[in-house]
Motif scaffolding. Structure first.
Motif, PDB file in Angstrom:
ATOM      1  N   LYS A  53       0.593  -1.676  -0.677  1.00  0.00           N
ATOM      2  CA  LYS A  53       0.081  -0.306  -0.047  1.00  0.00           C
ATOM      3  C   LYS A  53       0.808   1.463  -0.031  1.00  0.00           C
ATOM      4  O   LYS A  53       0.652   2.353  -0.490  1.00  0.00           O
ATOM      5  N   THR A  54       2.386   1.021   0.549  1.00  0.00           N
ATOM      6  CA  THR A  54       3.273   2.398   0.766  1.00  0.00           C
ATOM      7  C   THR A  54       3.616   2.707  -0.857  1.00  0.00           C
ATOM      8  O   THR A  54       3.819   3.851  -1.049  1.00  0.00           O
ATOM      9  N   THR A  57       0.945   4.144  -2.910  1.00  0.00           N
ATOM     10  CA  THR A  57       0.522   5.447  -2.507  1.00  0.00           C
ATOM     11  C   THR A  57       1.827   6.607  -2.717  1.00  0.00           C
ATOM     12  O   THR A  57       1.914   7.935  -3.808  1.00  0.00           O
ATOM     13  N   ALA A 141      -4.561   6.920   2.130  1.00  0.00           N
ATOM     14  CA  ALA A 141      -3.483   7.177   2.129  1.00  0.00           C
ATOM     15  C   ALA A 141      -3.643   7.628   3.664  1.00  0.00           C
ATOM     16  O   ALA A 141      -2.857   7.084   4.558  1.00  0.00           O
TER      17      ALA A 141
END
Ligand code: HEM
Length: 255
Positions: A53-54, A57, A141
């Motif tokens: 997910k990072t 983002t 985020a």
């Protein structure tokens, strides 16, 4: 009779750069998005899922900044990069759409230096969809990973501003959140993530229509549409519908 080919400057350097950064980042976001969507069945969980997910983002930031820059460029950029060249508005738009569509069916499509009327419709919806993805993604985020620009706000929300909790708060770890505040934040986030996911599904359809449209147009009209996004120039063998605007523009030398 052989027709005379003519070159027309169309896409400026900024527009071309935007296009390719956008294409690469959207494709990467889609691929990583598919992995996040299927994380459970792929056995991706815990820190690995947070990492995914990072990365999504950070690529999302590149995508969103590039999109913001393009929106600014639509006010200050070259003639064909401007709003009035791709928004499907103006008193003549519907008439030009009808004319273009019937020319498509007649087998001799009208040629345009800038976007043809169907292109205008698709590109505008594309921009709308991309903006929705950028806005929803930036909010999610913040809620999920406590990343900027809204991460600080959501971190305060789930810890109720308790400095000790804030210091220890980590993405994916609920040890330091206040349960009730966290549940409230999750309910706030739910419809936003739903929009982000449905936006992704619609975007897949749009990307496919865009690619198919460009390939069909290139093959049928032989207008150098694909190479124009690299060289900035279209090569047409017929008088373009927006020729008049182009001639006026050349006098100003402001393409
Ligand atoms: C074209 C642009 C984008 C597409 C196609 C896209 C697609 C997706 C997809 C399919 C997911 C998986 C949904 C899920 O199961 O949770 C996802 C999740 C996510 N996206 Fe995007 N995204 C885009 C842009 C962005 C941007 C600009 C950001 C932030 C800067 C962002 C941040 C996130 C985050 C944080 C998640 C994880 C949500 C979760 O907790 O599950 N996305 N995205």
């Amino acid at each position: 009779m052989t027709k005379k080919l003519q070159r027309f400057k169309v896409w400026d350097r900024t527009t071309r750069l935007f296009h390719w950064v956008n294409a690469i980042s959207v494709l990467s976001l889609m691929i990583i998005g598919i992995l996040i969507l299927n994380a459970k069945s792929l056995g991706i969980e815990g820190d690995a899922k947070i990492l995914l997910k990072t990365i999504h983002t950070y690529i999302g930031y590149v995508f969103a900044i590039n999109l913001c820059w393009r929106i600014i460029w639509a006010f200050i950029g070259g003639f064909y990069a401007r709003w009035n060249q791709f928004l499907p508005v103006g008193k003549d738009f519907l008439a030009s759409l009808r004319k273009y569509t019937s020319s498509l069916f007649s087998g001799t499509p009208q040629q345009y230096i800038g976007h043809n009327p169907i292109g205008k419709l698709i590109i505008s919806l594309f921009f709308l969809l991309l903006s929705i993805q950028a806005i929803t993604g930036t909010i999610i985020a913040g809620t999920d990973l406590y990343l900027p620009p809204f991460g600080g706000y959501f971190a305060e929300w789930v810890t109720e501003g308790d400095l000790e909790r804030l210091k220890e708060l980590k993405p994916g770890d609920k040890t330091y959140v206040v349960e009730k505040a966290y549940e409230e934040m999750r309910s706030f986030r739910k419809p936003i993530i739903t929009v982000h996911v449905y936006g992704f599904y619609i975007l897949i359809v749009f990307v496919l229509i865009h690619i198919a449209g460009v390939i069909v147009s290139e093959l049928r009209e032989k207008n150098g549409l694909i190479s124009a996004m690299i060289t900035g120039e279209k090569i047409l063998d017929d008088l373009p519908e927006d020729q008049k605007e182009y001639s006026e523009l050349k006098e100003d030398d402001n393409v």
